[in-house]
Design an enzyme around this catalytic site. Structure first.
Site, PDB file in Angstrom:
ATOM      1  N   SER A  19      20.005  38.811  86.212  1.00  0.00           N
ATOM      2  CA  SER A  19      20.887  39.965  86.058  1.00  0.00           C
ATOM      3  C   SER A  19      21.581  39.866  84.709  1.00  0.00           C
ATOM      4  CB  SER A  19      21.961  39.954  87.157  1.00  0.00           C
ATOM      5  OG  SER A  19      22.983  40.884  86.856  1.00  0.00           O
ATOM      6  N   TYR A  73      28.554  35.842  91.805  1.00  0.00           N
ATOM      7  CA  TYR A  73      27.282  36.458  91.415  1.00  0.00           C
ATOM      8  C   TYR A  73      26.865  36.141  89.980  1.00  0.00           C
ATOM      9  CZ  TYR A  73      23.739  40.120  90.911  1.00  0.00           C
ATOM     10  OH  TYR A  73      22.576  40.816  90.677  1.00  0.00           O
TER      11      TYR A  73
END
Ligand SMILES: NC(=O)c1ccc[n+]([C@@H]2O[C@H](COP(=O)([O-])OP(=O)(O)OC[C@H]3O[C@@H](n4cnc5c(N)ncnc54)[C@H](O)[C@@H]3O)[C@@H](O)[C@H]2O)c1
Length: 243
Positions: free
Chosen positions: A136, A150
């Site tokens: 990501s 995350y």
């Protein structure tokens, strides 16, 4: 098995489903590993002959080893592994419990590590293989939607990609990643309308990406044309981060 075989984790929804269908369209038999049995069984039924579903919690080593052993025994090969399963817990640093923080790492990092570890053994015997990890933009920027587990988990995944890339390069196995930002899936559906508008406004292309945009980069990394590329992480983000 004459067909090439791919394993895609988290492959029943969103980006993983687009990767699964993209690989299936290119003639792979795709073994989808997920915990959503309803969607998994429906997908395998709809694409019978191209897609097989296996219930597998990627954070559980026995489950991962069991899938890899069975795929190896039944089909004799694993050509491509895509570590796509991922979760996010949107809380501030103050709000997030350590159990939730750990869970994000267990799925996003430990899950990818376990599949790399076990699938690489099958690939080593064949002297070839492609591993692609779905990271990501949050690996480089931190998470813009306030998820303190995350971003760090994706940064760890990028480290895992480069470390396995070095270890496996001389053995004919490439290990790369793709780093999406703002793709229209269940994960991004959690954004409030205001957050969604702000995210779109910050993207030079002024739109969200589609799961197929990420799948296209994965398919390239799995292709013959990418044979001299390893340890690379391709941004798929509409120009949001150019580095
Ligand atoms: N959507 C985005 O904007 C975006 C942006 C950057 C990165 N990503 C990454 O892309 C990947 C896919 O994201 P998505 O948006 O399609 O998410 P999604 O939530 O739509 O799909 C994730 C899939 O992973 C599965 N999964 C969750 N926990 C699992 C476990 N323990 N074992 C096996 N499977 C499990 C889910 O059942 C689901 O099918 C994730 O790694 C995510 O971090 C997404």
């Amino acid at each position: 098995m004459e067909k090439k075989v791919a394993i895609v984790t988290g492959g029943v929804a969103g980006i993983g489903k687009a990767i699964t269908l993209g690989l299936a369209a290119e003639g792979y038999l795709v073994v989808v590993c997920d915990v959503n049995d309803e969607r998994g069984n429906a997908l395998a039924e709809e694409y019978s002959g191209s897609v097989v579903y296996r219930n597998c919690d990627v954070s559980d080593e026995e489950s991962v080893k069991d899938v890899v052993d069975k795929v190896s025994a039944e089909y004799g090969r694993i050509d491509v592994l895509v570590n796509n399963a991922g979760i996010i817990r949107r809380r501030t640093g103050e709000e997030i419990s350590t159990a939730d923080w750990d869970l994000v790492f267990r799925v996003n990092v430990r899950g990818a590590f376990l599949f790399c570890k076990h699938a690489a053994e099958v690939m080593k015997k064949a002297g070839k293989g492609r591993i692609i990890n779905v990271s990501s933009v949050a690996a480089k920027l931190g998470d813009i939607t306030s998820a303190p587990g995350y971003g760090p988990s994706k940064a760890a995944m990028d480290g895992l990609t480069k470390t396995f890339a070095r270890e496996l390069a001389a053995l004919g196995i490439t290990v790369n990643g793709v780093a999406p930002h703002a793709i229209e899936t269940d994960m991004s559906a959690e954004w409030s309308p205001e957050r969604r508008a702000a995210i779109i406004d910050a993207i030079p292309m002024k739109k969200l990406g589609q799961p197929e945009d990420v799948a296209a980069a994965v398919l390239f990394l799995a292709s013959e044309g990418a044979k001299f590329i390893t340890g690379e992480i391709i941004d798929v983000n509409g120009g949001f981060l150019m580095d």
